[in-house]
Design a protein around this motif. Sequence first.
Motif, PDB file in Angstrom:
ATOM      1  N   SER A  58      82.415  42.502  67.693  1.00  0.00           N
ATOM      2  CA  SER A  58      81.661  42.103  66.444  1.00  0.00           C
ATOM      3  C   SER A  58      80.319  42.784  66.276  1.00  0.00           C
ATOM      4  O   SER A  58      79.681  42.633  67.399  1.00  0.00           O
ATOM      5  CB  SER A  58      81.986  40.753  65.911  1.00  0.00           C
ATOM      6  N   ILE A  59      79.759  42.755  65.293  1.00  0.00           N
ATOM      7  CA  ILE A  59      78.415  43.420  65.009  1.00  0.00           C
ATOM      8  C   ILE A  59      77.344  42.588  64.584  1.00  0.00           C
ATOM      9  O   ILE A  59      77.954  41.450  63.848  1.00  0.00           O
ATOM     10  CB  ILE A  59      78.430  44.648  64.045  1.00  0.00           C
ATOM     11  N   VAL A  60      76.429  42.359  64.932  1.00  0.00           N
ATOM     12  CA  VAL A  60      75.271  41.276  64.404  1.00  0.00           C
ATOM     13  C   VAL A  60      74.105  41.953  63.939  1.00  0.00           C
ATOM     14  O   VAL A  60      73.732  43.124  64.846  1.00  0.00           O
ATOM     15  CB  VAL A  60      75.036  40.147  65.561  1.00  0.00           C
TER      16      VAL A  60
ATOM     17  N   ILE B 230      77.732  53.918  70.750  1.00  0.00           N
ATOM     18  CA  ILE B 230      76.735  54.267  69.796  1.00  0.00           C
ATOM     19  C   ILE B 230      76.703  53.576  68.466  1.00  0.00           C
ATOM     20  O   ILE B 230      77.940  52.949  68.271  1.00  0.00           O
ATOM     21  CB  ILE B 230      76.895  55.809  69.336  1.00  0.00           C
ATOM     22  N   LEU B 231      75.738  53.280  67.675  1.00  0.00           N
ATOM     23  CA  LEU B 231      75.728  52.592  66.516  1.00  0.00           C
ATOM     24  C   LEU B 231      75.769  53.788  65.523  1.00  0.00           C
ATOM     25  O   LEU B 231      75.179  54.926  65.734  1.00  0.00           O
ATOM     26  CB  LEU B 231      74.346  52.111  66.297  1.00  0.00           C
ATOM     27  N   ILE B 232      76.954  53.784  64.674  1.00  0.00           N
ATOM     28  CA  ILE B 232      77.084  54.696  63.662  1.00  0.00           C
ATOM     29  C   ILE B 232      76.635  54.171  62.251  1.00  0.00           C
ATOM     30  O   ILE B 232      76.811  52.810  62.150  1.00  0.00           O
ATOM     31  CB  ILE B 232      78.589  55.372  63.506  1.00  0.00           C
ATOM     32  N   TYR B 233      75.952  54.836  61.409  1.00  0.00           N
ATOM     33  CA  TYR B 233      75.437  54.242  60.265  1.00  0.00           C
ATOM     34  C   TYR B 233      75.505  55.383  58.968  1.00  0.00           C
ATOM     35  O   TYR B 233      75.871  56.523  59.261  1.00  0.00           O
ATOM     36  CB  TYR B 233      74.444  53.765  60.194  1.00  0.00           C
ATOM     37  N   GLY B 234      75.705  55.046  57.855  1.00  0.00           N
ATOM     38  CA  GLY B 234      75.462  55.816  56.849  1.00  0.00           C
ATOM     39  C   GLY B 234      75.038  55.156  55.415  1.00  0.00           C
ATOM     40  O   GLY B 234      74.859  53.781  55.310  1.00  0.00           O
ATOM     41  N   VAL B 235      74.542  55.971  54.593  1.00  0.00           N
ATOM     42  CA  VAL B 235      73.826  55.685  53.267  1.00  0.00           C
ATOM     43  C   VAL B 235      74.843  55.654  51.999  1.00  0.00           C
ATOM     44  O   VAL B 235      74.161  55.935  51.070  1.00  0.00           O
ATOM     45  CB  VAL B 235      72.471  56.007  53.188  1.00  0.00           C
ATOM     46  N   HIS B 236      76.119  56.117  52.090  1.00  0.00           N
ATOM     47  CA  HIS B 236      76.829  56.928  51.321  1.00  0.00           C
ATOM     48  C   HIS B 236      77.954  55.832  50.671  1.00  0.00           C
ATOM     49  O   HIS B 236      78.630  55.693  49.710  1.00  0.00           O
ATOM     50  CB  HIS B 236      77.578  57.925  51.393  1.00  0.00           C
ATOM     51  N   GLY B 237      77.916  54.518  51.379  1.00  0.00           N
ATOM     52  CA  GLY B 237      78.959  53.509  50.944  1.00  0.00           C
ATOM     53  C   GLY B 237      79.536  53.097  52.004  1.00  0.00           C
ATOM     54  O   GLY B 237      79.776  53.590  53.265  1.00  0.00           O
ATOM     55  N   PRO B 238      80.323  51.937  52.075  1.00  0.00           N
ATOM     56  CA  PRO B 238      81.404  51.430  52.716  1.00  0.00           C
ATOM     57  C   PRO B 238      82.502  52.355  52.853  1.00  0.00           C
ATOM     58  O   PRO B 238      82.942  53.085  51.877  1.00  0.00           O
ATOM     59  CB  PRO B 238      81.553  49.822  52.323  1.00  0.00           C
ATOM     60  N   ALA B 239      83.449  52.204  53.782  1.00  0.00           N
ATOM     61  CA  ALA B 239      84.743  52.844  54.108  1.00  0.00           C
ATOM     62  C   ALA B 239      85.708  51.769  54.396  1.00  0.00           C
ATOM     63  O   ALA B 239      85.290  50.522  55.199  1.00  0.00           O
ATOM     64  CB  ALA B 239      84.672  54.023  54.768  1.00  0.00           C
ATOM     65  N   THR B 240      86.826  51.940  54.282  1.00  0.00           N
ATOM     66  CA  THR B 240      87.962  51.188  54.762  1.00  0.00           C
ATOM     67  C   THR B 240      89.297  52.171  55.389  1.00  0.00           C
ATOM     68  O   THR B 240      90.178  52.116  55.081  1.00  0.00           O
ATOM     69  CB  THR B 240      88.685  50.101  53.982  1.00  0.00           C
TER      70      THR B 240
ATOM     71  N   GLN C  29      78.057  50.429  62.111  1.00  0.00           N
ATOM     72  CA  GLN C  29      79.367  49.787  62.764  1.00  0.00           C
ATOM     73  C   GLN C  29      79.069  50.460  64.220  1.00  0.00           C
ATOM     74  O   GLN C  29      78.508  51.654  64.291  1.00  0.00           O
ATOM     75  CB  GLN C  29      80.716  50.163  62.275  1.00  0.00           C
ATOM     76  N   TYR C  30      79.462  49.798  65.356  1.00  0.00           N
ATOM     77  CA  TYR C  30      79.459  50.399  66.644  1.00  0.00           C
ATOM     78  C   TYR C  30      80.832  50.687  66.888  1.00  0.00           C
ATOM     79  O   TYR C  30      82.042  50.396  66.656  1.00  0.00           O
ATOM     80  CB  TYR C  30      79.092  49.191  67.661  1.00  0.00           C
ATOM     81  N   TRP C  31      80.865  52.033  67.697  1.00  0.00           N
ATOM     82  CA  TRP C  31      82.073  52.787  68.233  1.00  0.00           C
ATOM     83  C   TRP C  31      81.680  52.752  69.582  1.00  0.00           C
ATOM     84  O   TRP C  31      80.211  53.029  70.310  1.00  0.00           O
ATOM     85  CB  TRP C  31      81.717  54.229  67.855  1.00  0.00           C
TER      86      TRP C  31
ATOM     87  N   LEU D 179      85.937  49.698  68.114  1.00  0.00           N
ATOM     88  CA  LEU D 179      85.193  49.464  67.116  1.00  0.00           C
ATOM     89  C   LEU D 179      84.831  48.023  66.813  1.00  0.00           C
ATOM     90  O   LEU D 179      85.436  47.087  67.074  1.00  0.00           O
ATOM     91  CB  LEU D 179      85.743  50.204  65.885  1.00  0.00           C
ATOM     92  N   THR D 180      83.474  47.737  66.275  1.00  0.00           N
ATOM     93  CA  THR D 180      83.212  46.592  65.673  1.00  0.00           C
ATOM     94  C   THR D 180      83.695  46.615  64.193  1.00  0.00           C
ATOM     95  O   THR D 180      84.121  47.497  63.879  1.00  0.00           O
ATOM     96  CB  THR D 180      81.927  46.133  66.119  1.00  0.00           C
ATOM     97  N   ASP D 181      83.536  45.278  63.795  1.00  0.00           N
ATOM     98  CA  ASP D 181      83.463  45.160  62.347  1.00  0.00           C
ATOM     99  C   ASP D 181      82.270  45.954  61.731  1.00  0.00           C
ATOM    100  O   ASP D 181      81.423  46.343  62.295  1.00  0.00           O
ATOM    101  CB  ASP D 181      83.526  43.632  61.732  1.00  0.00           C
ATOM    102  N   GLY D 182      82.167  45.875  60.331  1.00  0.00           N
ATOM    103  CA  GLY D 182      80.859  46.690  59.908  1.00  0.00           C
ATOM    104  C   GLY D 182      79.648  45.610  59.318  1.00  0.00           C
ATOM    105  O   GLY D 182      79.878  44.387  58.989  1.00  0.00           O
ATOM    106  N   LEU D 183      78.576  46.171  59.053  1.00  0.00           N
ATOM    107  CA  LEU D 183      77.340  45.382  58.788  1.00  0.00           C
ATOM    108  C   LEU D 183      76.833  46.284  57.596  1.00  0.00           C
ATOM    109  O   LEU D 183      76.502  47.421  57.558  1.00  0.00           O
ATOM    110  CB  LEU D 183      76.338  45.333  59.625  1.00  0.00           C
TER     111      LEU D 183
END
Length: 132
Positions: free
Chosen positions: A10-12, A39-49, A108-110, A122-126
Amino acid sequence: KVNSAGCTPSIVGVGAPSTTAGKRFLIGAVQVLEQSTGILIYGVHGPATAAFQGGTLCVMPPLQRTPVQSSRSLGSPPCAGIFAYDFNARIRSGIDPTLVFGRQVWAQYWMRDAASPSGTGLTDGLSFAICP
């Protein structure tokens, strides 16, 4: 996504994301396999599922990636590994011009998990907003 050792990473987040604060905003992952890379992956365009490598991608592409990290051993076996990344250092570096005051970020971490059918974890998201 449950890893090959039966743990759910899980991500913290610890601290506050800021464009000006001199303190750290650590984003980490716990319950990770020891001696794995991620790696930590991130984005600024929104969440995904979206279904992704046997788990769920929580960050809407396009994705940004931090440098590769090796997990450190601090937890309890069998998943004693952790990742930690100072995201405020990334904000202040200017390497990503989208990381500005008021911006919402999803992360999220990959990680590698050679014994998993997909070879990855994969972790969950933050989600967080960047403060001044």
